[in-house]
Every structure is written in structure tokens, then in C-alpha cells.
Design a protein around this motif. Sequence first.
Motif, PDB file in Angstrom:
ATOM      1  N   LEU A 156      -4.678  24.553  -8.321  1.00 27.43           N
ATOM      2  CA  LEU A 156      -3.684  25.182  -7.456  1.00 27.43           C
ATOM      3  C   LEU A 156      -2.239  24.952  -7.885  1.00 27.43           C
ATOM      4  CD1 LEU A 156      -5.355  24.193  -4.060  1.00 27.43           C
ATOM      5  CD2 LEU A 156      -5.618  26.334  -5.320  1.00 27.43           C
ATOM      6  N   ALA A 157      -1.958  23.828  -8.552  1.00 27.08           N
ATOM      7  CA  ALA A 157      -0.565  23.507  -8.897  1.00 27.08           C
ATOM      8  C   ALA A 157      -0.560  22.584 -10.106  1.00 27.08           C
ATOM      9  CB  ALA A 157       0.144  22.858  -7.714  1.00 27.08           C
ATOM     10  N   GLU A 158      -0.976  23.112 -11.261  1.00 26.82           N
ATOM     11  CA  GLU A 158      -1.160  22.257 -12.427  1.00 26.82           C
ATOM     12  C   GLU A 158       0.139  21.603 -12.899  1.00 26.82           C
ATOM     13  OE1 GLU A 158      -1.269  24.700 -16.357  1.00 26.82           O
ATOM     14  OE2 GLU A 158      -2.515  25.742 -14.890  1.00 26.82           O
ATOM     15  N   ASN A 159       1.271  22.214 -12.592  1.00 30.60           N
ATOM     16  CA  ASN A 159       2.542  21.612 -12.983  1.00 30.60           C
ATOM     17  C   ASN A 159       2.859  20.345 -12.193  1.00 30.60           C
ATOM     18  OD1 ASN A 159       2.789  23.474 -10.738  1.00 30.60           O
ATOM     19  ND2 ASN A 159       5.008  23.158 -10.836  1.00 30.60           N
ATOM     20  N   LEU A 160       2.073  20.065 -11.163  1.00 32.69           N
ATOM     21  CA  LEU A 160       2.291  18.871 -10.338  1.00 32.69           C
ATOM     22  C   LEU A 160       1.173  17.839 -10.483  1.00 32.69           C
ATOM     23  CD1 LEU A 160       3.541  20.569  -7.038  1.00 32.69           C
ATOM     24  CD2 LEU A 160       4.925  19.488  -8.825  1.00 32.69           C
ATOM     25  N   VAL A 161       0.306  18.016 -11.478  1.00 33.73           N
ATOM     26  CA  VAL A 161      -0.804  17.082 -11.656  1.00 33.73           C
ATOM     27  C   VAL A 161      -0.298  15.664 -11.912  1.00 33.73           C
ATOM     28  CG1 VAL A 161      -2.680  16.422 -13.219  1.00 33.73           C
ATOM     29  CG2 VAL A 161      -2.524  18.768 -12.405  1.00 33.73           C
ATOM     30  N   HIS A 162       0.680  15.516 -12.799  1.00 37.43           N
ATOM     31  CA  HIS A 162       1.201  14.174 -13.098  1.00 37.43           C
ATOM     32  C   HIS A 162       1.790  13.523 -11.848  1.00 37.43           C
ATOM     33  CE1 HIS A 162       1.696  15.461 -17.579  1.00 37.43           C
ATOM     34  NE2 HIS A 162       0.459  15.119 -17.275  1.00 37.43           N
ATOM     35  N   GLU A 163       2.494  14.314 -11.063  1.00 42.43           N
ATOM     36  CA  GLU A 163       3.058  13.783  -9.818  1.00 42.43           C
ATOM     37  C   GLU A 163       1.949  13.367  -8.856  1.00 42.43           C
ATOM     38  OE1 GLU A 163       4.084  16.383 -11.423  1.00 42.43           O
ATOM     39  OE2 GLU A 163       6.218  16.008 -11.812  1.00 42.43           O
ATOM     40  N   ALA A 164       0.871  14.158  -8.812  1.00 42.49           N
ATOM     41  CA  ALA A 164      -0.254  13.828  -7.926  1.00 42.49           C
ATOM     42  C   ALA A 164      -0.892  12.505  -8.327  1.00 42.49           C
ATOM     43  CB  ALA A 164      -1.287  14.950  -7.956  1.00 42.49           C
ATOM     44  N   ILE A 165      -1.008  12.272  -9.632  1.00 42.15           N
ATOM     45  CA  ILE A 165      -1.582  10.999 -10.107  1.00 42.15           C
ATOM     46  C   ILE A 165      -0.661   9.842  -9.758  1.00 42.15           C
ATOM     47  CG2 ILE A 165      -2.294   9.704 -12.157  1.00 42.15           C
ATOM     48  CD1 ILE A 165      -3.052  12.420 -13.422  1.00 42.15           C
ATOM     49  N   ALA A 166       0.646  10.020  -9.983  1.00 45.06           N
ATOM     50  CA  ALA A 166       1.613   8.956  -9.686  1.00 45.06           C
ATOM     51  C   ALA A 166       1.632   8.628  -8.199  1.00 45.06           C
ATOM     52  CB  ALA A 166       3.009   9.373 -10.155  1.00 45.06           C
ATOM     53  N   ILE A 167       1.631   9.658  -7.355  1.00 42.91           N
ATOM     54  CA  ILE A 167       1.629   9.430  -5.911  1.00 42.91           C
ATOM     55  C   ILE A 167       0.317   8.793  -5.473  1.00 42.91           C
ATOM     56  CG2 ILE A 167       1.633  10.605  -3.676  1.00 42.91           C
ATOM     57  CD1 ILE A 167       3.616  12.614  -4.937  1.00 42.91           C
ATOM     58  N   SER A 168      -0.782   9.165  -6.128  1.00 46.48           N
ATOM     59  CA  SER A 168      -2.073   8.539  -5.811  1.00 46.48           C
ATOM     60  C   SER A 168      -2.010   7.036  -6.047  1.00 46.48           C
ATOM     61  CB  SER A 168      -3.182   9.157  -6.675  1.00 46.48           C
ATOM     62  OG  SER A 168      -3.401  10.506  -6.326  1.00 46.48           O
ATOM     63  N   PHE A 169      -1.365   6.635  -7.148  1.00 44.88           N
ATOM     64  CA  PHE A 169      -1.242   5.198  -7.414  1.00 44.88           C
ATOM     65  C   PHE A 169      -0.447   4.506  -6.312  1.00 44.88           C
ATOM     66  CE2 PHE A 169       1.445   1.750  -9.001  1.00 44.88           C
ATOM     67  CZ  PHE A 169       0.448   0.807  -9.249  1.00 44.88           C
ATOM     68  N   ILE A 170       0.652   5.106  -5.882  1.00 43.86           N
ATOM     69  CA  ILE A 170       1.455   4.497  -4.821  1.00 43.86           C
ATOM     70  C   ILE A 170       0.631   4.348  -3.549  1.00 43.86           C
ATOM     71  CG2 ILE A 170       3.447   4.853  -3.304  1.00 43.86           C
ATOM     72  CD1 ILE A 170       4.850   6.214  -5.669  1.00 43.86           C
ATOM     73  N   ILE A 171      -0.122   5.398  -3.207  1.00 43.89           N
ATOM     74  CA  ILE A 171      -0.954   5.351  -1.998  1.00 43.89           C
ATOM     75  C   ILE A 171      -2.024   4.267  -2.127  1.00 43.89           C
ATOM     76  CG2 ILE A 171      -2.639   6.633  -0.617  1.00 43.89           C
ATOM     77  CD1 ILE A 171      -1.018   9.169  -1.269  1.00 43.89           C
ATOM     78  N   VAL A 172      -2.687   4.200  -3.279  1.00 44.77           N
ATOM     79  CA  VAL A 172      -3.722   3.182  -3.499  1.00 44.77           C
ATOM     80  C   VAL A 172      -3.124   1.783  -3.393  1.00 44.77           C
ATOM     81  CG1 VAL A 172      -5.234   2.165  -5.260  1.00 44.77           C
ATOM     82  CG2 VAL A 172      -5.240   4.637  -4.878  1.00 44.77           C
ATOM     83  N   ALA A 173      -1.953   1.580  -3.992  1.00 43.76           N
ATOM     84  CA  ALA A 173      -1.306   0.271  -3.943  1.00 43.76           C
ATOM     85  C   ALA A 173      -0.959  -0.121  -2.508  1.00 43.76           C
ATOM     86  CB  ALA A 173      -0.051   0.280  -4.817  1.00 43.76           C
ATOM     87  N   LEU A 174      -0.454   0.828  -1.731  1.00 48.25           N
ATOM     88  CA  LEU A 174      -0.080   0.529  -0.351  1.00 48.25           C
ATOM     89  C   LEU A 174      -1.315   0.269   0.512  1.00 48.25           C
ATOM     90  CD1 LEU A 174       2.817   3.107   0.199  1.00 48.25           C
ATOM     91  CD2 LEU A 174       3.005   0.628  -0.121  1.00 48.25           C
ATOM     92  N   ILE A 175      -2.357   1.020   0.288  1.00 50.26           N
ATOM     93  CA  ILE A 175      -3.598   0.794   1.049  1.00 50.26           C
ATOM     94  C   ILE A 175      -4.139  -0.590   0.760  1.00 50.26           C
ATOM     95  CG2 ILE A 175      -6.021   1.481   1.256  1.00 50.26           C
ATOM     96  CD1 ILE A 175      -5.106   4.379   0.936  1.00 50.26           C
ATOM     97  N   ARG A 176      -4.151  -0.990  -0.519  1.00 48.64           N
ATOM     98  CA  ARG A 176      -4.622  -2.339  -0.862  1.00 48.64           C
ATOM     99  C   ARG A 176      -3.721  -3.407  -0.260  1.00 48.64           C
ATOM    100  NH1 ARG A 176      -5.704  -6.768  -1.197  1.00 48.64           N
ATOM    101  NH2 ARG A 176      -7.041  -7.895  -2.685  1.00 48.64           N
ATOM    102  N   LEU A 177      -2.425  -3.162  -0.270  1.00 45.17           N
ATOM    103  CA  LEU A 177      -1.461  -4.137   0.256  1.00 45.17           C
ATOM    104  C   LEU A 177      -1.685  -4.413   1.733  1.00 45.17           C
ATOM    105  CD1 LEU A 177       1.161  -5.819  -0.098  1.00 45.17           C
ATOM    106  CD2 LEU A 177       2.427  -3.727   0.489  1.00 45.17           C
TER     107      LEU A 177
END
Length: 232
Positions: free
Chosen positions: A35-56
Motif C-alpha cells: 500500500l505504501a512502499e515508500n514508507l516501508v523503512h519508516e514502518a520498520i523504524a517505528i516498529s522498533f520504537i513500539i517494540v522497545a516501548l512495549i518491552r520497557l
Amino acid sequence: SAIGQYELYAMRGIKGIMRYSGIALGVLVLSFFYLAENLVHEAIAISFIIVALIRLFSKRNPSYGLNDMATVMIAIIYVPVLFGYQVYLRKYGGADWIIFLYGSVWASDSLAYYVGKGIGKRKLYEEISPNKTIEGAFGSVAGGAIGALIIHSFFMRTIEIPLSKAMILGIIIGVISIAGDLVESMIKRDAGVKDSSGLIPGHGGILDKTDSFLFAGIVLYWAAVFMGLIIS
């Protein structure tokens, strides 16, 4: 993709909110390829932030925090991100490229198995996969080339690829299929399991059936782009 992530998390002992948030984020990242391939890298980066906060905030004990975050993120990259390059193959190359990928990998895996079973004597990488042999590896490469030849001759109808380039791509697929299989074997041996799951009786799990495709898909895509066969 979601089932493959689930299997990997189960093997690594990732449970609860970390497991299911990782799967949800994996589905989200894979959706961005569509749906938005130009934002794939951003989606991965934001996923890391979300994962880090959930673990925290989900566990006050900091022990194994990096391990938990790394496992969740590696699964997102290993499964949905690598599957995403098959979306690119379909989008920029056409459906024939998916047939080419799967047909070549199936031929590669099949010939590797039968050659290894029939004449295999020398171990390829015993510490990781005791049953794989050097002879089977040569069978994998030959199988990739034969599969590419068959697909090129009988099934590729909407795009034209020179036979020589198709054979080169088949050989590349045969080589990378071995690597993809070995990487998953390494993960399973580290986890102390024989199969990624028992979902498919006699065959293991989704990861067991797709490990070669995950690696071969991205390599085929970039090899085809490099050869000028796909314009992205």
C-alpha cells in the motif's frame, strides 16, 4: 507471514504481548509493501520504537530486554520484510516471476534431497544440519537451473527473459536456497527443536516450508533488477 512469525517466537520463548504485538507489526510492515512502499523503512523504524516501548513497560525486569527486543525485530525482518520482496517481484515484474521463483526453488530443494539421499557422503555443514551433504548442495544448484529451464520453456507467458539469464538466475536461486535452509536450521538447533512447528504433518511448520523462498525472493528480485529484467 504471521504464522511464520508465531513459530519463530514460539521457538525463542517470546510470549504474551511481545509475541502478538510483533505479529501485528509484521502484518503492518508487510501491508506497507502493498500500500505504501515508500514508507516501508519508516514502518520498520517505528516498529522498533513500539517494540522497545512495549518491552520497557510490560516487564520491569531489565534482564534479557535486548534479547526480547532483538528477537521480535529479527522475526519482523526475517519473515514479513523478506516476503515483501515477493510483492515487488509481482508488482514490478509480473506473476510469471512468482512462478519462476517457486518453481525454481521447488526443483532446487527436490533435487538436493534426492541427490543427497542417493549419493551424498560428504557433510556440508554438520554442526548446523547433519543430513545435508556437499553432493546435495550441487544437486540444489543443478535443480535451480533445471527448474528455471522448465519454467522458462513452458510457463513464462507474459514476460520475455533470455534463456541464458534465466539459467543464471536459476543457479543463483539454487545457491541461496541452501543458505536460507541452513539459516533456519541454525535457528532451530539453537532453540533445540527439529521443526519450526507441527502444523504440516510430516513436513514441519510454515518456516520449514518457506525458509528457502524467503532468501531466494529478495535475491531473485535484486538479481533481476541488476540484469535489467525488472525495472523498479
